[in-house]
Each structure stands twice: as structure tokens, then as C-alpha cells.
Design a protein around this motif. Sequence first.
Motif, PDB file in Angstrom:
ATOM      1  N   ASP A 213       0.830  -1.209   0.000  1.00  0.00           N
ATOM      2  CA  ASP A 213       0.000   0.000   0.000  1.00  0.00           C
ATOM      3  C   ASP A 213       0.863   1.257   0.000  1.00  0.00           C
ATOM      4  OD1 ASP A 213      -2.358  -1.435  -0.010  1.00  0.00           O
ATOM      5  OD2 ASP A 213      -2.519  -1.440   2.186  1.00  0.00           O
ATOM      6  N   TYR A 214       1.964   1.222   0.726  1.00  0.00           N
ATOM      7  CA  TYR A 214       2.882   2.369   0.734  1.00  0.00           C
ATOM      8  C   TYR A 214       3.409   2.606  -0.675  1.00  0.00           C
ATOM      9  CZ  TYR A 214       7.031   5.178   1.414  1.00  0.00           C
ATOM     10  OH  TYR A 214       7.978   6.172   1.300  1.00  0.00           O
ATOM     11  N   PHE A 215       3.838   1.520  -1.328  1.00  0.00           N
ATOM     12  CA  PHE A 215       4.396   1.663  -2.671  1.00  0.00           C
ATOM     13  C   PHE A 215       3.331   2.050  -3.694  1.00  0.00           C
ATOM     14  CE2 PHE A 215       7.886  -0.998  -0.896  1.00  0.00           C
ATOM     15  CZ  PHE A 215       8.895  -0.066  -1.078  1.00  0.00           C
ATOM     16  N   THR A 216       2.085   1.659  -3.464  1.00  0.00           N
ATOM     17  CA  THR A 216       1.004   2.088  -4.353  1.00  0.00           C
ATOM     18  C   THR A 216       0.843   3.603  -4.265  1.00  0.00           C
ATOM     19  OG1 THR A 216      -0.140  -0.016  -4.078  1.00  0.00           O
ATOM     20  CG2 THR A 216      -1.449   1.824  -4.893  1.00  0.00           C
TER      21      THR A 216
ATOM     22  N   HIS B 106       3.221   5.662  -3.404  1.00  0.00           N
ATOM     23  CA  HIS B 106       4.489   6.296  -3.783  1.00  0.00           C
ATOM     24  C   HIS B 106       5.103   5.537  -4.966  1.00  0.00           C
ATOM     25  CE1 HIS B 106       3.874   7.249   0.505  1.00  0.00           C
ATOM     26  NE2 HIS B 106       4.334   8.443   0.153  1.00  0.00           N
ATOM     27  N   PRO B 107       4.513   5.678  -6.156  1.00  0.00           N
ATOM     28  CA  PRO B 107       4.962   4.864  -7.298  1.00  0.00           C
ATOM     29  C   PRO B 107       6.398   5.145  -7.738  1.00  0.00           C
ATOM     30  CG  PRO B 107       3.312   6.465  -7.987  1.00  0.00           C
ATOM     31  CD  PRO B 107       3.366   6.518  -6.501  1.00  0.00           C
ATOM     32  N   ASP B 108       6.893   6.377  -7.535  1.00  0.00           N
ATOM     33  CA  ASP B 108       8.281   6.657  -7.923  1.00  0.00           C
ATOM     34  C   ASP B 108       9.262   5.852  -7.072  1.00  0.00           C
ATOM     35  OD1 ASP B 108       7.410   8.429  -9.855  1.00  0.00           O
ATOM     36  OD2 ASP B 108       7.572  10.175  -8.532  1.00  0.00           O
ATOM     37  N   GLU B 109       8.988   5.772  -5.778  1.00  0.00           N
ATOM     38  CA  GLU B 109       9.841   4.973  -4.892  1.00  0.00           C
ATOM     39  C   GLU B 109       9.728   3.493  -5.245  1.00  0.00           C
ATOM     40  OE1 GLU B 109      10.125   5.725  -0.648  1.00  0.00           O
ATOM     41  OE2 GLU B 109       9.020   7.594  -0.984  1.00  0.00           O
ATOM     42  N   ALA B 110       8.522   3.070  -5.605  1.00  0.00           N
ATOM     43  CA  ALA B 110       8.326   1.665  -5.976  1.00  0.00           C
ATOM     44  C   ALA B 110       9.178   1.310  -7.183  1.00  0.00           C
ATOM     45  CB  ALA B 110       6.852   1.391  -6.265  1.00  0.00           C
ATOM     46  N   GLU B 111       9.184   2.163  -8.182  1.00  0.00           N
ATOM     47  CA  GLU B 111       9.971   1.900  -9.390  1.00  0.00           C
ATOM     48  C   GLU B 111      11.461   1.848  -9.076  1.00  0.00           C
ATOM     49  OE1 GLU B 111       8.924   0.940 -12.374  1.00  0.00           O
ATOM     50  OE2 GLU B 111       6.897   0.995 -11.560  1.00  0.00           O
ATOM     51  N   LYS B 112      11.915   2.716  -8.179  1.00  0.00           N
ATOM     52  CA  LYS B 112      13.331   2.713  -7.793  1.00  0.00           C
ATOM     53  C   LYS B 112      13.687   1.415  -7.076  1.00  0.00           C
ATOM     54  CE  LYS B 112      16.835   5.301  -5.217  1.00  0.00           C
ATOM     55  NZ  LYS B 112      17.567   4.115  -4.943  1.00  0.00           N
ATOM     56  N   VAL B 113      12.843   0.982  -6.153  1.00  0.00           N
ATOM     57  CA  VAL B 113      13.113  -0.257  -5.419  1.00  0.00           C
ATOM     58  C   VAL B 113      13.056  -1.457  -6.366  1.00  0.00           C
ATOM     59  CG1 VAL B 113      12.281  -1.801  -3.596  1.00  0.00           C
ATOM     60  CG2 VAL B 113      12.352   0.660  -3.198  1.00  0.00           C
TER      61      VAL B 113
ATOM     62  N   ASP C 137      11.472  -8.833   1.426  1.00  0.00           N
ATOM     63  CA  ASP C 137      10.036  -8.617   1.293  1.00  0.00           C
ATOM     64  C   ASP C 137       9.708  -7.297   0.616  1.00  0.00           C
ATOM     65  OD1 ASP C 137       9.482 -11.022   2.507  1.00  0.00           O
ATOM     66  OD2 ASP C 137       9.234 -10.146   4.498  1.00  0.00           O
ATOM     67  N   GLU C 138      10.599  -6.315   0.761  1.00  0.00           N
ATOM     68  CA  GLU C 138      10.318  -5.023   0.156  1.00  0.00           C
ATOM     69  C   GLU C 138      10.300  -5.115  -1.369  1.00  0.00           C
ATOM     70  OE1 GLU C 138      12.542  -1.194   0.974  1.00  0.00           O
ATOM     71  OE2 GLU C 138      11.068  -1.223   2.587  1.00  0.00           O
ATOM     72  N   CYS C 139      11.061  -6.029  -1.933  1.00  0.00           N
ATOM     73  CA  CYS C 139      11.036  -6.225  -3.392  1.00  0.00           C
ATOM     74  C   CYS C 139       9.662  -6.710  -3.838  1.00  0.00           C
ATOM     75  CB  CYS C 139      12.111  -7.220  -3.814  1.00  0.00           C
ATOM     76  SG  CYS C 139      13.794  -6.593  -3.685  1.00  0.00           S
ATOM     77  N   VAL C 140       9.133  -7.671  -3.116  1.00  0.00           N
ATOM     78  CA  VAL C 140       7.810  -8.208  -3.445  1.00  0.00           C
ATOM     79  C   VAL C 140       6.751  -7.112  -3.280  1.00  0.00           C
ATOM     80  CG1 VAL C 140       6.061  -9.908  -2.769  1.00  0.00           C
ATOM     81  CG2 VAL C 140       8.472 -10.540  -2.779  1.00  0.00           C
ATOM     82  N   ASN C 141       6.838  -6.379  -2.196  1.00  0.00           N
ATOM     83  CA  ASN C 141       5.866  -5.321  -1.930  1.00  0.00           C
ATOM     84  C   ASN C 141       5.967  -4.200  -2.952  1.00  0.00           C
ATOM     85  OD1 ASN C 141       5.104  -6.800   0.285  1.00  0.00           O
ATOM     86  ND2 ASN C 141       6.166  -5.517   1.772  1.00  0.00           N
ATOM     87  N   ALA C 142       7.185  -3.850  -3.352  1.00  0.00           N
ATOM     88  CA  ALA C 142       7.360  -2.787  -4.347  1.00  0.00           C
ATOM     89  C   ALA C 142       6.781  -3.203  -5.698  1.00  0.00           C
ATOM     90  CB  ALA C 142       8.837  -2.436  -4.490  1.00  0.00           C
ATOM     91  N   LYS C 143       6.992  -4.451  -6.081  1.00  0.00           N
ATOM     92  CA  LYS C 143       6.428  -4.935  -7.354  1.00  0.00           C
ATOM     93  C   LYS C 143       4.907  -4.913  -7.311  1.00  0.00           C
ATOM     94  CE  LYS C 143      10.306  -7.869  -8.581  1.00  0.00           C
ATOM     95  NZ  LYS C 143      10.812  -9.235  -8.725  1.00  0.00           N
ATOM     96  N   ALA C 144       4.337  -5.359  -6.197  1.00  0.00           N
ATOM     97  CA  ALA C 144       2.872  -5.363  -6.063  1.00  0.00           C
ATOM     98  C   ALA C 144       2.336  -3.939  -6.032  1.00  0.00           C
ATOM     99  CB  ALA C 144       2.469  -6.108  -4.794  1.00  0.00           C
ATOM    100  N   GLY C 145       2.991  -3.057  -5.314  1.00  0.00           N
ATOM    101  CA  GLY C 145       2.552  -1.662  -5.240  1.00  0.00           C
ATOM    102  C   GLY C 145       2.658  -0.960  -6.576  1.00  0.00           C
TER     103      GLY C 145
ATOM    104  N   ARG D  46      -2.261  -0.093 -12.418  1.00  0.00           N
ATOM    105  CA  ARG D  46      -3.651  -0.501 -12.614  1.00  0.00           C
ATOM    106  C   ARG D  46      -4.591   0.661 -12.311  1.00  0.00           C
ATOM    107  NH1 ARG D  46      -5.110  -3.673  -7.972  1.00  0.00           N
ATOM    108  NH2 ARG D  46      -5.454  -1.595  -7.189  1.00  0.00           N
ATOM    109  N   ASP D  47      -4.347   1.336 -11.184  1.00  0.00           N
ATOM    110  CA  ASP D  47      -5.188   2.477 -10.802  1.00  0.00           C
ATOM    111  C   ASP D  47      -5.128   3.586 -11.845  1.00  0.00           C
ATOM    112  OD1 ASP D  47      -5.834   1.060  -8.531  1.00  0.00           O
ATOM    113  OD2 ASP D  47      -4.549   2.259  -7.200  1.00  0.00           O
ATOM    114  N   ALA D  48      -3.946   3.829 -12.396  1.00  0.00           N
ATOM    115  CA  ALA D  48      -3.798   4.865 -13.428  1.00  0.00           C
ATOM    116  C   ALA D  48      -4.578   4.476 -14.694  1.00  0.00           C
ATOM    117  CB  ALA D  48      -2.327   5.079 -13.750  1.00  0.00           C
ATOM    118  N   ARG D  49      -4.528   3.190 -15.064  1.00  0.00           N
ATOM    119  CA  ARG D  49      -5.283   2.742 -16.241  1.00  0.00           C
ATOM    120  C   ARG D  49      -6.783   2.873 -16.009  1.00  0.00           C
ATOM    121  NH1 ARG D  49      -1.549  -1.434 -16.137  1.00  0.00           N
ATOM    122  NH2 ARG D  49      -3.088  -2.861 -15.279  1.00  0.00           N
ATOM    123  N   ILE D  50      -7.238   2.524 -14.814  1.00  0.00           N
ATOM    124  CA  ILE D  50      -8.668   2.633 -14.496  1.00  0.00           C
ATOM    125  C   ILE D  50      -9.107   4.090 -14.533  1.00  0.00           C
ATOM    126  CG2 ILE D  50     -10.352   2.365 -12.625  1.00  0.00           C
ATOM    127  CD1 ILE D  50      -8.941  -0.279 -11.939  1.00  0.00           C
TER     128      ILE D  50
END
Length: 74
Positions: free
Chosen positions: A25-28, A30-37, A49-57, A63-67
Amino acid sequence: MTRTLSALGAVALLAACSPQPRSADYFTAHPDEAEKVVADCATGAHRGDECVNAKAGSAAAKRDARIDAYKKGF
């Protein structure tokens, strides 16, 4: 024996001090941080675990941007 116990205690103390991984949810939010991670994870500079969370976020943010773009079409 005492040396082994103090070494194990030091390892346990260091493990307890490591920060908790940020959530998907944090990475969702903060998408710029997610892409960096995600990029750091791909190169091996970041692990866990942060890698998995960043990919999911990151996926959720995309997805939210497409919707949102789809909704604007109506």
C-alpha cells in the motif's frame, strides 16, 4: 560457549534493529519509490520482502492509473 552465546545475542540484536519492509500500500501511494526499489531489486542491490511489496505496489499504481484513464473516457 560464552563467546557463542554473545555472538548469537549480537546477531539477534541486529536483526531486531532492522527496519520493517514498507507495505505494498505504501508503494502504491508512492509509485516513484516503488519503481526505484524494483530497479534496485532487479540489479540485486535490494532484497527481501520489500522487493515483493514494491512490485505489487507498482502494479497496483499502474492498474489504478489505467482505471482512472478509462473512467475519464466516459
